[in-house]
Every structure is written in C-alpha cells, then in structure tokens.
Design a protein around this motif. Structure first.
Motif, short mmCIF file in Angstrom:
data_model
loop_
_atom_site.label_atom_id
_atom_site.label_comp_id
_atom_site.label_asym_id
_atom_site.label_seq_id
_atom_site.Cartn_x
_atom_site.Cartn_y
_atom_site.Cartn_z
N ASN A 41 -11.68 -12.19 9.60
CA ASN A 41 -11.24 -12.22 8.21
C ASN A 41 -10.24 -13.33 7.90
O ASN A 41 -10.02 -13.66 6.74
N SER A 85 4.69 -13.37 1.22
CA SER A 85 3.31 -13.34 0.78
C SER A 85 3.06 -14.57 -0.08
O SER A 85 3.78 -14.83 -1.04
N THR A 122 -6.34 -15.66 4.77
CA THR A 122 -7.64 -14.99 4.73
C THR A 122 -8.72 -16.01 4.36
O THR A 122 -8.49 -16.94 3.60
N GLN A 128 -9.14 -8.31 3.89
CA GLN A 128 -7.85 -7.80 4.33
C GLN A 128 -7.39 -8.55 5.59
O GLN A 128 -8.21 -9.03 6.38
N TYR A 129 -6.07 -8.65 5.74
CA TYR A 129 -5.53 -9.28 6.93
C TYR A 129 -5.81 -8.43 8.17
O TYR A 129 -5.72 -7.20 8.13
N GLU A 130 -6.12 -9.08 9.29
CA GLU A 130 -6.08 -8.37 10.57
C GLU A 130 -4.62 -8.12 10.94
O GLU A 130 -3.76 -8.95 10.64
N ASP A 242 -6.94 -4.57 15.76
CA ASP A 242 -6.85 -3.31 15.04
C ASP A 242 -6.37 -2.17 15.92
O ASP A 242 -5.84 -1.19 15.45
#
Length: 264
Positions: A41, A85, A122, A128-130, A242
């Motif tokens: 991602n 961010s 991304t 979504q971010y890992e 994850d």
C-alpha cells in the motif's frame, strides 16, 4: 569446573551489558543506511534538507514530498501538514497521502541545520498505511540456535563475537582434555609399575574433570546464547507489518518460562 564457568561469565557479562546499552541521541539506523522500502500500500523513504534553523530545515524537507510528487504527476501541487500527517493537494483533489514516521536533526555548521525525515507515502490516497514501528525489539528466528548469530543480526557485534569465541573455546577445551584423558587412560595398561599406573590414573581423572567442566561451560554458553538471542534488544530498526509476535520471560512462585504475545 567452577572456575571455567566463572571465567566464561566474566567474559560474556560485560559484552552483554554493552549490547543492552544504547545512545538516545545517536544517528538512527534508517538514516545511516539510506532507508527505502516498497510495500503493498505504501513506500517508505528518507527525505533530507538543510536550512538556517531546525524549523526551516524541517519545512524544506517536508516540501520535498510535494516536489517529488509534482515531478511524478506533472502537476503543480500544494502541501499541508498537521501533526506529522502530510497531504499533497492538486486542484482541490488529494493526490497523495503521507506521514512522518521519524525525524532526526543535526547541526552541521554555524547557522546550518540538516533535518532528515522518514516518510511513509501511500500509493493511492484511498489506501491505508501499513503499520510502521521504530523499535529495538526483534522477532525470534532460527538464528538463536547458532551461537552469536542472533546477536550479530541485532547489531550487537561485540556480544555476538564473544558468544562465538566462548562456544568455540569451550568445545575446543572439552575435545583437548578428552584427548589427554584418553591418552593417560591408554598408558595405564602400558606399564606394570604401580606408581606410574597410579599417576596415570590420577592424571586421567583430572583430565576428565576438566573435560566435564568445559562441556558444562559449552552448555551454559549455548543456553545463555538462546535466551539472550530471544529476549535481548538490539539496534533500532524500521519494522513494517500487520502482525507482530513478541516473547518475554515471566516468573511466578510456581513456574517460569517465556510468554508469547501476538499483536494484529
């Protein structure tokens, strides 16, 4: 045998302590090695800029994210940052989503500062971010079963070399004294002189005790290596994924062992 174990402990304990000590202000590993990684991602990279102050250098480093995106898309973009961010916008449409994972600032000359940012971007703003973590913990691998390999992998070079040397020395000592014991044992039957036979028997017994001491030392080093390789911390590194599995020792009045924690 007790003296052998004490010597081994005296050699390994200082190295083990050195491996546990870290400098809070030292340059992070991701900056030393020019970190870059590509994931499903997102991708993670380092951006660096020099300015007349720490804030100015950081602002210029953040702008590099927009500059790289402008070159990639051929569009003029603007950038907004809020609590690490980063949003890069083109014609009111979000074209990239990024966040700052870690940062490092250094003064390189009078009135000159260099700020380096570890940035995760991304590949699509809808993705979504890992999960990313800067950690000095390492997952348990098969390296722990080879003396010194887990320590070298974690960046504790002195400790890894000490484990390798101690294990080789202990095994070498056990083999050497077993050869001497066997030699004296064979000499017992080579003579009928009672005094000589008694001397050979005593020497063979001494060699056997020393051999057993080195065997115990080798076993101690090996077990110590496994425990240290499983639970000791190492150099900080970037961990992306994850699922994280951690092991930690525990003890209660009735038992002791390792606990496993699996985080999703």
């Amino acid at each position: 045998m007790r003296h052998i174990i004490i010597i081994i402990c005296c050699v390994l304990l200082p190295c083990s302590a050195m491996g546990q000590y870290t400098y809070s202000k030292e340059m992070p590993e991701w900056l030393k090695n020019g970190y870059h990684s590509d994931h499903r991602n997102s991708y993670i990279e380092v951006v660096t800029a020099i300015g007349y102050s720490e804030d100015n250098a950081r602002e210029l480093a953040v702008k590099q994210i927009s500059q790289k995106r402008s070159i990639a898309t051929g569009q003029r973009v603007s950038i907004k940052e809020n609590n690490n961010s980063v949003n890069v916008i083109s014609e009111d449409e979000l074209t990239v989503k990024a966040r700052i994972i870690d940062e490092y600032c250094e003064r390189i000359a009078a009135g000159q500062y260099r700020v380096s940012l570890l940035v995760q971007t991304t590949k699509n703003p809808m993705l979504q971010y890992e999960p990313v973590d800067i950690t000095n913990k390492y997952p348990i691998t098969a390296r722990i079963f080879v003396p010194g390999m887990a320590q070298l992998h974690k960046g504790s070079t002195a400790k890894g070399v000490a484990f390798i040397a101690a294990e080789i020395a202990a095994i070498g000592g056990a083999v050497a004294f077993e050869c001497l014991r066997s030699s004296y044992d064979s000499k017992v039957n080579s003579t009928h002189n009672a005094a000589a036979r008694k001397d050979y028997i005593n020497k063979a017994d001494n060699m056997e005790n020393l051999r057993n001491g080195f065997i115990a030392g080798a076993a101690l080093v090996y077990v110590w290596n496994i425990i240290d390789g499983a639970v000791a911390k190492g150099k900080q590194h970037v961990e992306v994924g994850d699922v994280a599995m951690n092991f930690s020792p525990f003890a209660t009045p009735s038992l002791a062992g390792l606990s496993m924690c699996l985080n999703f």
